[in-house]
Design an enzyme around this catalytic site. Sequence first.
Site, PDB file in Angstrom:
ATOM      1  N   LYS A 128       0.812  -1.066  -0.088  1.00  0.00           N
ATOM      2  CA  LYS A 128       0.178  -0.222  -0.157  1.00  0.00           C
ATOM      3  C   LYS A 128       0.612   1.385  -0.150  1.00  0.00           C
ATOM      4  CE  LYS A 128      -4.326  -2.218   0.649  1.00  0.00           C
ATOM      5  NZ  LYS A 128      -4.263  -3.565   1.629  1.00  0.00           N
TER       6      LYS A 128
HETATM    7  C1  PLP Z   1      -4.690  -4.816   0.998  1.00  0.00           C
HETATM    8  C2  PLP Z   1      -4.152  -5.697   0.452  1.00  0.00           C
HETATM    9  C3  PLP Z   1      -4.172  -6.784   0.270  1.00  0.00           C
HETATM   10  C4  PLP Z   1      -4.959  -6.827  -1.291  1.00  0.00           C
HETATM   11  O1  PLP Z   1      -5.040  -5.911  -2.524  1.00  0.00           O
HETATM   12  P1  PLP Z   1      -6.173  -5.587  -2.911  1.00  0.00           P
HETATM   13  O2  PLP Z   1      -6.065  -4.615  -3.627  1.00  0.00           O
HETATM   14  O3  PLP Z   1      -7.174  -5.254  -1.546  1.00  0.00           O
HETATM   15  O4  PLP Z   1      -7.030  -6.542  -3.207  1.00  0.00           O
HETATM   16  C5  PLP Z   1      -3.569  -8.025   0.079  1.00  0.00           C
HETATM   17  N1  PLP Z   1      -2.616  -7.922   1.788  1.00  0.00           N
HETATM   18  C6  PLP Z   1      -2.049  -7.013   1.627  1.00  0.00           C
HETATM   19  C7  PLP Z   1      -1.552  -7.405   2.841  1.00  0.00           C
HETATM   20  C8  PLP Z   1      -3.174  -5.825   2.110  1.00  0.00           C
HETATM   21  O5  PLP Z   1      -2.552  -5.225   2.671  1.00  0.00           O
END
Ligand code: PLP
Length: 433
Positions: free
Chosen positions: A107
């Site tokens: 993220k």
């Molecule tokens: C947000 C997240 C996901 C999922 O990603 P999306 O883009 O919402 O499908 C998977 N693993 C981790 C560690 C995340 O923070």
Amino acid sequence: MRYLSTRGGPAVSIEKAIMGGTARDGGLYVPEALPAFNASDFPDPDDFPDVATRLLEPFFAGSSLAAHLRAVCRSALNFPVPLRQLETAPGFLAVLELFHGPTAAFKDVGARFLAHCMEQIIRDGVFATAPVTVLVATSGDTGGAVAAAYHRRPGTRVVVLFPEGRVSPRQQHQLTCWGDNVVSLAVRGEFDDCQRVVKEAFADSALSARHRLCSANSINVGRLLPQAAYYARASLGHWRTTGRPLSFIVPTGNLGNAFACVWARRLGMPVGRIVLATNANTTVPDYLATGQWLPRPSIPTLASAMDVGNPSNMERLRSLCGDVETLRQEVTAVPVSDAEIRSTIIDEYHRHGLPWCPHTATGLRVYRELPEAECVLDDWAVVATAHAAKFDTIVEPLLDIRVDPPAELTALLQRPAQFETIPADLGALAARL
Ligand SMILES: *Cc1c(COP(=O)(O)O)cnc(C)c1O
């Protein structure tokens, strides 16, 4: 480049798409056209900011950000996104490590890029006037990444909503250790409730205008665009050394990361197959199997950042692919249970001596389930979405080891934390704004 709503509203500029988050008609912004690239358009696949700049240039063409794009990519994407090779036989397996940013999850890529773009837009006075309020719902990792990316950034205030008791202790600390221009709110409910309240806040035009609300969720196109760049970087690097495309297994919740991978392939990057790994929240695999879209409340699992019962970015995937038949050509999806997550964390540790987070474990599990012929036919990369140390309470007891957090995470964990708790309704949020 102009941006259209998935629901057909009028085209807007990238500045407006970034500052607005969702379109006025409730749809999500998508670029009106996708440019086409060749591998030869990228002279240095190892230079992530350079790959990102070249890939994103057409998406910012004609905007006030175009002149700043290279600087934004250099300062926002200032950490490595390495492809770690694990196995070459019977097939090629690597892990795309996206957890080397400040909050140790992928993220950070989107959040930092978005924060730098927003700051530039506000500074140029093109579209928005300060101060804006960035409102974000999180299932765990988004909130920390967004808070870190915007902390003490002039002209912005951040309000983070997270589901009470549904995030790991270290994730919660990352969500609540900021102060200054960051407000952290625990919501009595699940992630879907947080997301609903945020959507309601944006839909309330008076409230939205009063606080100049902006979204930093993965519905914001400014977060998705840079995510396509790490798929470009990894697949171009692999192509350069082997002449083969790279297939990806993407741990999936709200479908942002997977959608970015689909984009990368549509842009002409050497991406092979795309397989989505989900946890017990099986809305997407069920849809691909039955053709029926049945969003539902989320179920809590060990891979909590993927506990999404109604993934927002499906609207984008549908607008890109059309019917379910076309979507089936584009992606497949495999669900993974909590028991399988546990055994995979243990098995993979014994295999390679590396601890993986529960989300990454869903992807590795899906790889282990592939028929051997498919492992040999394609070269595979599992996307490692977070560092195992963020989920120490799950990973450490399984492996009976200590998983030390990376240095930046350690520093965050030493800051004092503070948050308030609110019920899952718009009135409570509005009062707090
Ligand atoms: C947000 C997240 C996901 C999922 O990603 P999306 O883009 O919402 O499908 C998977 N693993 C981790 C560690 C995340 O923070």
